[in-house]
Write a protein that holds these residues in place. Structure first.
Motif, PDB file in Angstrom:
ATOM      1  N   PRO A 174      44.056  25.334  51.127  1.00  0.00           N
ATOM      2  CA  PRO A 174      43.594  25.607  49.639  1.00  0.00           C
ATOM      3  C   PRO A 174      43.017  26.854  49.745  1.00  0.00           C
ATOM      4  O   PRO A 174      42.760  27.477  48.436  1.00  0.00           O
ATOM      5  N   ILE A 175      42.379  27.384  50.687  1.00  0.00           N
ATOM      6  CA  ILE A 175      41.337  28.598  50.661  1.00  0.00           C
ATOM      7  C   ILE A 175      42.439  29.633  50.224  1.00  0.00           C
ATOM      8  O   ILE A 175      42.273  30.664  49.661  1.00  0.00           O
ATOM      9  N   TYR A 176      43.649  29.785  50.949  1.00  0.00           N
ATOM     10  CA  TYR A 176      44.486  30.699  50.537  1.00  0.00           C
ATOM     11  C   TYR A 176      44.966  30.721  49.243  1.00  0.00           C
ATOM     12  O   TYR A 176      45.022  31.612  48.637  1.00  0.00           O
ATOM     13  N   ILE A 177      45.190  29.676  48.851  1.00  0.00           N
ATOM     14  CA  ILE A 177      45.695  29.583  47.334  1.00  0.00           C
ATOM     15  C   ILE A 177      44.598  29.927  46.331  1.00  0.00           C
ATOM     16  O   ILE A 177      44.793  30.624  45.240  1.00  0.00           O
ATOM     17  N   ALA A 178      43.251  29.416  46.745  1.00  0.00           N
ATOM     18  CA  ALA A 178      42.340  30.047  45.758  1.00  0.00           C
ATOM     19  C   ALA A 178      41.984  31.658  45.911  1.00  0.00           C
ATOM     20  O   ALA A 178      41.830  32.207  44.653  1.00  0.00           O
ATOM     21  N   LYS A 179      42.259  32.168  46.975  1.00  0.00           N
ATOM     22  CA  LYS A 179      42.271  33.607  47.104  1.00  0.00           C
ATOM     23  C   LYS A 179      43.345  34.329  46.242  1.00  0.00           C
ATOM     24  O   LYS A 179      43.021  35.273  45.866  1.00  0.00           O
ATOM     25  N   ARG A 180      44.418  33.590  46.421  1.00  0.00           N
ATOM     26  CA  ARG A 180      45.422  34.101  45.608  1.00  0.00           C
ATOM     27  C   ARG A 180      45.390  34.292  44.109  1.00  0.00           C
ATOM     28  O   ARG A 180      45.504  35.084  43.283  1.00  0.00           O
ATOM     29  N   LEU A 181      44.682  33.074  43.720  1.00  0.00           N
ATOM     30  CA  LEU A 181      44.271  33.008  42.480  1.00  0.00           C
ATOM     31  C   LEU A 181      43.370  33.726  41.788  1.00  0.00           C
ATOM     32  O   LEU A 181      43.392  34.443  40.890  1.00  0.00           O
ATOM     33  N   LEU A 182      42.336  34.217  42.847  1.00  0.00           N
ATOM     34  CA  LEU A 182      41.311  35.171  42.529  1.00  0.00           C
ATOM     35  C   LEU A 182      41.863  36.424  42.426  1.00  0.00           C
ATOM     36  O   LEU A 182      41.534  37.258  41.419  1.00  0.00           O
TER      37      LEU A 182
END
Lengths: 343, 327, 378
Positions: free
Chosen positions: B2-10
């Motif tokens: 989830p952290i990775y996805i959040a990072k990518r979205l950011l």
């Protein structure tokens, strides 16, 4: 090795010819070889790369890759209720599939690339057990997989079973490969250079393990290698191949102590000895292995042979001449008649 | 994960901003603007009075304000959900997009499903039957599919459909249904029109995916682990579908995002040729008329779609392949 | 001991080893390429296409703007070896054409005049042309004598010979992609070399820009950019503008791949050796890194050309690309936009065959190059 009657063959190969269709025409990788592997015994197939030893191993499982195919000859397997000729089975047939694994298993040179990277090693053992209906359900199959991993002396097999191949070291992977191959209790194990990709300490551990498991499970082994030392350590009998031909065959002690074929002699000479001084040059075999599409006429080895006899060796293919019981060599010099004539 | 996805979205936010800057610059580069074009068109039709209203129109659209102000107002409103209004039909951009989106999505989804659904099995067949007559035929088909621009294919299909049925299957609905509310008859009519454009775009897509699948499968089939699998005595079906195919899927998944833009590309020109009411047609018109908020919003929408597509393919990759870890 | 054995072992003096020829990497690559039959066929087709485009003026029977007003919308009107009586003519001929008004439908129809036969002639005088502005001539490869007309692929709505226009259009369609690829190569390779070698903030910025360009689907951006080209620009300006538009999105992926290669090569022994022997940074980049990435880059470039050709075709087809009086395949297809036109004048779609042939050939050649780029693999 065991007390069993060694002459009873498990598999008999006769006149096996394997060809590859290439753009330059048909190339023979295996050129009419005969030998047999006794039940419970070990035969080492020895030769340089490209001599056809690996293809021979693949033939036993009918797994020669396209554009290769078995052109003629027979491979009779006596492990089942009645003998079958493997060359007569279709590679994709159900009968062939049932032989692979429970009857004849194989371990490969590259533990790195020989596993599907996307599945855990446990799954790769379990699916094999399930494909041969060894267990009624996956849970029991998994138990057996862990048991096999323990047998090959992997530490904490319960954990390893859920590991992916890339998470294991080379030596561990080769142990898993052995566990996989032995998990259906095969009667013949084909080991295709199983230690080539490993370092020397791991190599001797793996060889010890194989020898021990062979005794425990009472199976025959065909050990493909380019390493004379390994062959002498593990085999009862050795088959030396060169360019798809068997050039010498016999009990391991005989072949190594009294090699008849100049190629075998040269191979033995090329091993550095501890007694050699630092200035001694390595006795390499002169020349290079011709590529299979430039197959020499006559004796395949005559282009590199130190005992080459013009007009004979490059004209006629020598037969296999017996020098002592079960020890044969494909060289005119080993022909008693010829030796007599020369004398 | 989830952290990775959040990072990518950011990370997508600055990229999006850059896209908006570029989009804005592109719209503003020409010496003309929407009003000058509009006035020219009106004047050409004899409506000369409009010339006097030029400045008033500019005032009304905010086109007379400094560029940076126009840009910031646009961006700020955009992130607040106000996409501005379309100059050409004076309705909110979001309304126009929502009108066009369903048809666009349905047609694209159909083409997407057809391309993957047909391309993958054919690719696997081709690879497992290499050099068989079937493989050679499929390869020829694939090369034509890749070589023939999809808009021409659409045109050729259109001609054949006309010769066969006597109907010109332009658009996505027959005239009588265009402004009708949704009904079964309208849906059927939609399908009878949509197959043409879907087939045209999916033809190229199928060819593309088939080729990629075939190449990947052949590469995987040559790897040593396949020999191990066969030596284990697994049925050939299991070898192919459970193992080789899953390994071959890996590069295909990385293509997921690419296939999305492939579809957007494919429908861009096909829609124009076939006069489909998709967002791509609106985009082209808006671009030509310098209807900047409409064109800008669609450009951003398309870019976001592609970015999300790439993100999805990366996430799927991690899910499919135990070796890939994002932390 | 035989000769074979002798020269194989000793790796010996050149005089002795004459029989074992050592092939350079380039020769190996070329040999491997030649073994791929499809790639060779593709290469031959492309060579023919480019040569015909270069010699368009000489090969085409008519000029690209030459109209034959009274023979507009003429169906393909080719060469015959047999006449109406079945007699064989060793030199092929075309029948004369006559325009008449159909008394029932009041439409212009063309009929063949069997009495008039115009044999095919080589090296006939036609409209003057020039090749690359260097050679000026008015001798055309083939044609028929004056009142006779040779329309191999028919004529368009304005009475221009489609065959000739395809040849002239090839000059634009086949080169616009090349110019575009050359531009992306220039930008992509230099960006890749610089960012890969130096890294740092510049690398960071460039990577973000590339990410952004990759988020754009090609065609919508191409449309937007093509719409920017002012209508007042000349044909030549439009031509270069289109090739710039086509390269805007492709340099990024090239730059990325070059960068990745440079990153891995940077620490390799041969680059280090060059650095330790005091080679300048520029020299390391141009003499050592660039050649190592070249084979890979050329393969990608070759595989990019088809999408650029398709891009030009699509843009011109929509009327956003090349504009008259210049002509291109896309522009030729632009005339065949409606069902009505295609049903009446199906031969206007013939340029599409050339588009497909070119794209497929480039794909074949690119695939062949990719396989050959690694000459030591099997």
């Amino acid at each position: 090795m065991t007390g069993r009657n060694m002459s009873e063959p498990l598999i008999e190969i006769e006149g096996l010819v394997t060809e590859f269709r290439t753009e330059g025409g048909v190339v023979r990788a295996v050129n009419g070889i005969d030998f047999s592997i006794p039940k419970g015994g070990t035969v080492a197939v020895l030769g340089e790369s490209g001599c056809g030893k690996s293809v021979t191993g693949q033939c036993l499982l009918n797994l020669v890759r396209k554009p290769g195919y078995i052109a003629s000859g027979s491979i009779r397997y006596h492990g089942g209720d009645k003998p079958v000729d493997i060359t007569k089975l279709k590679p994709t047939s159900e009968a062939m599939r049932k032989l692979r694994g429970p009857e004849i298993a194989m371990i490969f040179q590259e533990p790195m690339t020989s596993f599907d990277p996307l599945f855990t090693v446990g799954e790769q053992i379990i699916e094999m057990l399930m494909a041969h209906q060894r267990f009624p359900n996956r849970r029991e199959a998994r138990e057996h997989a862990i048991e096999m991993l323990r047998k090959v002396r992997l530490p904490s097999p319960e954990i390893i079973v859920d590991r992916y191949p890339h998470q294991l070291s080379g030596g561990m992977r080769q142990r898993v490969m052995i566990a996989l191959a032995l998990s259906c209790g095969p009667k013949l194990l084909i080991a295709d250079e199983p230690t080539t990709a490993l370092d020397v300490t791991t190599e001797s551990q793996i060889l010890d393990l194989l020898r021990q498991l062979q005794g425990e499970m009472d199976m025959a082994m065909m050990f493909i290698t380019h390493d004379l030392a390994v062959a002498s350590e593990i085999a009862d009998e050795v088959v030396v191949m060169y360019l798809g031909y068997i050039v010498e065959r016999g009990p391991v002690a005989e072949v190594l102590s009294a090699p008849q074929h100049p190629y075998t002699q040269a191979l033995l000479d090329s091993i550095p000895k501890l007694t050699d001084s630092a200035s001694t040059r390595l006795n390499a075999i002169q020349g290079m292995v011709p590529t299979p599409d430039q197959m020499p006429s006559g004796c395949p080895f005559h282009t590199r042979c130190t005992k080459f006899m013009a007009g004979l060796c490059d004209q006629k293919l020598p037969g296999l001449y017996e020098s002592s019981a079960g020890h044969v060599a494909r060289c005119f010099l080993a022909d008693p008649q010829f030796a007599g004539a020369a004398a | 994960m989830p952290i990775y996805i959040a990072k990518r979205l950011l990370i997508m936010v600055p990229t999006l901003l850059m896209i908006m800057v570029v989009g804005f610059i592109i719209m503003k580069l020409p010496a003309s603007d929407f009003v000058s074009q509009y006035v020219l068109r009106q004047a050409a039709q004899g409506n000369t009075g409009i010339v006097a209203q030029q400045d008033m129109l500019r005032e009304q659209f905010g086109l007379n304000r400094p560029l940076y102000e126009q840009f910031f107002t646009w961006v700020v409103n955009f992130f607040r959900g106000d996409l501005g209004i379309s100059f050409s039909d004076l309705r909110p951009v979001s309304t126009i997009i929502m009108e066009r989106l369903p048809a666009t999505l349905v047609v694209s989804a159909m083409a997407f499903i057809v391309s993957w659904g047909i391309g993958i099995p054919l690719g696997v067949y081709s690879a497992t039957h290499q050099y068989s007559p079937g493989d050679i035929g499929l390869t020829a088909f694939a090369f034509i599919g890749i070589g023939l621009p999809d808009f021409l294919l659409a045109l050729i299909f259109l001609v054949f459909a006309f010769l066969a049925t006597g109907d010109v299957l332009l658009g996505l609905n027959s005239m009588q249904y265009v402004n009708q509310p949704f009904s079964l008859a309208k849906a059927l009519d939609f399908l009878s029109h949509a197959w043409l454009s879907v087939t045209a775009v999916a033809f190229t897509g199928t060819a593309f995916i088939m080729r990629v699948t075939r190449n990947n499968m052949l590469e995987e089939l040559g790897k040593p682990y396949v020999m191990t699998l066969r030596a284990k005595g697994l049925p050939e079906k299991v070898v192919i579908w459970k193992h080789v195919f899953r390994n071959a899927l890996h590069p295909l998944v990385t293509l997921f995002g690419q296939v999305l833009s492939f579809l957007i590309n494919g429908f861009a020109i096909t829609s124009i040729v076939l006069n489909l009411p998709t967002i791509q047609t609106t985009y082209l018109q808006a671009t030509i008329q310098q209807d900047m908020y409409l064109a800008g919003a669609i450009l951003v929408l398309i870019a976001v779609t592609v970015m999300v597509g790439n993100l999805i393919s990366d996430v799927m990759l991690a899910w499919l392949d135990p070796r890939v870890r994002y932390d | 001991m035989t000769d074979i054995a002798a020269d194989a072992i000793s790796a010996a003096p050149a005089a002795k080893a004459e029989r074992t020829t050592v092939l350079s990497v380039r020769q190996l690559t070329w040999r491997k390429f030649l073994r791929n039959k499809l790639a060779v066929v593709g290469l031959i087709i492309l060579v023919i296409m480019y040569l015909s485009a270069l010699l368009a003026g000489f090969i085409a029977p008519y000029g690209d703007r030459e109209t034959h007003g009274q023979f507009a919308r003429q169906a393909p009107h080719g060469l015959n070896f047999f006449d109406e009586t079945g007699a064989f003519h060793p030199v092929p001929f075309v029948y004369g054409l006559k325009r008449t008004l159909d008394p029932k439908t009041f439409q212009q129809v063309t009929t063949i005049v069997p009495e008039q036969k115009y044999p095919l002639q080589l090296f006939v005088k036609g409209q003057p042309y020039s090749i690359l502005g260097l050679i000026k001539s008015d001798i055309r490869l083939f044609g028929v004598e004056a009142p006779g007309k040779l329309f191999i692929f028919g004529t368009d709505t304005k009475g221009r010979d489609v065959f000739s226009r395809i040849l002239y259009g090839a000059q634009v369609s086949l080169t616009v992609g090349l110019v575009g690829v050359a531009l992306s190569l220039l930008i992509g390779v230099s960006m890749g070399l610089i960012t890969g070698y130096f890294g740092g903030w510049f690398d960071n910025v460039v990577q973000r820009v590339i990410e952004m360009t990759m988020a754009f689907p090609q065609i919508p951006l191409w449309l937007a950019l093509a719409a920017l080209i002012p209508p007042t620009w000349s044909s030549a300006q439009v031509y270069f503008a289109i090739s710039i538009v086509l390269s805007v999105l492709t340099w990024g992926s090239l730059a990325r791949q070059v960068r990745a290669m440079v990153l891995s090569l940077k620490t390799s022994d041969f680059v280090r050796a060059a650095k330790y022997s005091n080679a300048s940074t520029a020299r390391v980049m141009v003499k050592h890194l660039l050649p190592s990435t070249m084979s890979h880059v050329l393969v990608i470039a070759t595989l990019t050309i088809p999408s650029m050709i398709l891009g030009e075709t699509a843009l011109s087809f929509l009327g956003l690309g090349i504009k008259p009086p210049m002509t291109s395949w896309g522009l030729l297809l632009n005339e065949a936009q409606s069902v009505q036109v295609i049903i009446e004048l199906p031969w206007l779609l013939i340029p599409a065959i050339f588009v497909v042939l070119t794209i497929i050939s480039f794909n074949f050649v690119g695939d062949g190059m990719r396989d050959a780029a690694d000459p030591f693999s099997r």
